[in-house]
Design a protein around this motif. Structure first.
Motif, PDB file in Angstrom:
ATOM      1  N   UNK A  42       9.548 -19.963 -31.367  1.00 17.09           N
ATOM      2  CA  UNK A  42       8.754 -19.520 -32.508  1.00 17.09           C
ATOM      3  C   UNK A  42       7.561 -20.423 -32.740  1.00 17.09           C
ATOM      4  N   UNK A  54       6.182 -22.279 -30.638  1.00 16.27           N
ATOM      5  CA  UNK A  54       5.251 -22.337 -29.516  1.00 16.27           C
ATOM      6  C   UNK A  54       4.274 -21.163 -29.521  1.00 16.27           C
ATOM      7  N   UNK A  55       4.642 -20.066 -30.211  1.00 18.58           N
ATOM      8  CA  UNK A  55       3.770 -18.904 -30.214  1.00 18.58           C
ATOM      9  C   UNK A  55       2.499 -19.218 -30.979  1.00 18.58           C
ATOM     10  N   UNK A  56       1.356 -18.791 -30.449  1.00 18.99           N
ATOM     11  CA  UNK A  56       0.106 -19.069 -31.150  1.00 18.99           C
ATOM     12  C   UNK A  56       0.061 -18.342 -32.476  1.00 18.99           C
ATOM     13  N   UNK A  57      -0.618 -18.923 -33.451  1.00 16.26           N
ATOM     14  CA  UNK A  57      -0.657 -18.330 -34.780  1.00 16.26           C
ATOM     15  C   UNK A  57      -1.399 -17.005 -34.765  1.00 16.26           C
ATOM     16  N   UNK A  61      -2.290 -14.532 -31.951  1.00 18.97           N
ATOM     17  CA  UNK A  61      -2.398 -13.997 -30.597  1.00 18.97           C
ATOM     18  C   UNK A  61      -3.294 -12.767 -30.522  1.00 18.97           C
ATOM     19  N   UNK A  69       2.200  -8.437 -37.881  1.00 17.26           N
ATOM     20  CA  UNK A  69       3.444  -9.140 -37.586  1.00 17.26           C
ATOM     21  C   UNK A  69       4.398  -9.079 -38.773  1.00 17.26           C
ATOM     22  N   UNK A 106       7.610 -15.311 -37.582  1.00 17.60           N
ATOM     23  CA  UNK A 106       7.418 -16.142 -36.394  1.00 17.60           C
ATOM     24  C   UNK A 106       8.128 -15.561 -35.182  1.00 17.60           C
ATOM     25  N   UNK A 107       9.279 -14.959 -35.407  1.00 19.54           N
ATOM     26  CA  UNK A 107      10.014 -14.340 -34.304  1.00 19.54           C
ATOM     27  C   UNK A 107       9.257 -13.124 -33.776  1.00 19.54           C
ATOM     28  N   UNK A 158       6.036 -12.670 -33.857  1.00 21.33           N
ATOM     29  CA  UNK A 158       4.899 -13.204 -33.094  1.00 21.33           C
ATOM     30  C   UNK A 158       5.354 -13.671 -31.721  1.00 21.33           C
ATOM     31  N   UNK A 159       6.472 -14.366 -31.719  1.00 19.56           N
ATOM     32  CA  UNK A 159       6.996 -14.916 -30.480  1.00 19.56           C
ATOM     33  C   UNK A 159       7.354 -13.809 -29.491  1.00 19.56           C
ATOM     34  N   UNK A 179       4.145 -12.356 -28.081  1.00 23.34           N
ATOM     35  CA  UNK A 179       3.533 -13.358 -27.197  1.00 23.34           C
ATOM     36  C   UNK A 179       4.270 -13.414 -25.858  1.00 23.34           C
ATOM     37  N   UNK A 215       3.717 -10.315 -23.651  1.00 24.82           N
ATOM     38  CA  UNK A 215       2.416 -10.314 -22.959  1.00 24.82           C
ATOM     39  C   UNK A 215       2.421 -11.263 -21.766  1.00 24.82           C
TER      40      UNK A 215
END
Lengths: 71, 190
Positions: free
Chosen positions: A16, A18-21, A23, B127, B139-140, B142-143, B146, B149
């Motif tokens: 979580x 590590x994911x860019x704010x 993307x 998101x 955050x999950x 987004x992850x 990410x 992709x």
């Protein structure tokens, strides 16, 4: 699906942060790929969203709507 | 309120269809899933609070329906297919190959990554909306997008494959070369 979920859930918490704010703002080689991916996914799947509503589904919704309006 | 509920439901159907396809990877199963989810939503409409996020509520119903159906008939409908409409309008044979390759790669993603990717890219959800619809943290969400992709990039560019051994069959090396060439033409930034 459960296995997929469990596998990725483990990674979720670890990655979580590590994911860019943002993307959604492509830049650099990854950004170029993301723009390409965006366009190709739309090319591949947009036809699905444009298909007409199946008659039986439309009838199901319409019947419920009429029932509610009467009741 | 009933009129508003039904019109919201009809307006959301294209997005539900995409989400169902993300979950099932199969057109017929996706249609069945949408139909079942709509039936569930109509039966449960009194539990929806007007003014709250209807799309998130509906996406959750569809998702829950998918999970319960999957439990009952595990993998009995695991026949993947791709929308044929896109191939009919693809300009060239190379375009169609690239789209097919992308479609297969998308279908290989973990279901939660594919679902989040579709919601963000194809449905234009934020998101926050993805998180609300799928019951995870922002955050999950987004992850997941990410990682989807980057995984697709790795697969399509052949970055995750071990380098061919010197004694590896020539055909495999040749396939990799062909794929890179196709992607190179289709995606100049690669």
């Amino acid at each position: 699906m459960d296995e997929d979920k469990e596998r990725s859930r483990d990674k979720d918490s670890a990655e979580e942060e590590a994911a860019p704010a943002q993307p959604e703002r492509p830049s650099g080689p990854e950004g170029a790929f993301d723009v390409w991916l965006h366009d190709r996914l739309h090319q591949l799947y947009d036809s699905v969203t444009k298909e007409p509503i199946p008659p039986e589904l439309a009838a199901l919704i319409e019947a419920d709507k009429r029932k509610r309006e009467k009741g | 309120m009933p009129n508003e509920f039904h019109s919201q439901l009809v307006a959301l159907l294209p997005r539900l269809r995409v989400q169902a396809l993300a979950l099932t990877r199969n057109r017929a199963a996706a249609e069945d899933l949408v139909q079942d989810a709509v039936a569930n939503a109509l039966a449960a409409q009194d539990s929806f609070t007007p003014g709250t996020n209807f799309a998130a509520w509906m996406h959750r119903i569809l998702r829950n329906r998918f999970i319960s159906t999957l439990r009952k008939q595990r993998d009995t409908t695991d026949i993947e297919d791709l929308p044929q409409g896109a191939f009919a309008v693809a300009a060239t044979h190379e375009d169609r190959l690239v789209l097919k390759e992308l479609g297969r790669a998308v279908n290989k993603l973990p279901v939660d990554q594919r679902e989040a990717l579709f919601m963000v890219v194809l449905q234009g959800l934020s998101y926050e909306e993805v998180a609300a619809a799928t019951g995870c943290a922002v955050g999950t969400a987004k992850s997941r997008v990410f990682r989807a992709r980057r995984q697709l990039q790795a697969w399509l560019m052949g970055e995750d494959r071990p380098a061919p051994r010197s004694d590896a069959p020539r055909a495999e090396a040749s396939r990799d070369k062909d794929r890179s060439a196709r992607l190179g033409e289709a995606f100049p930034g690669a």
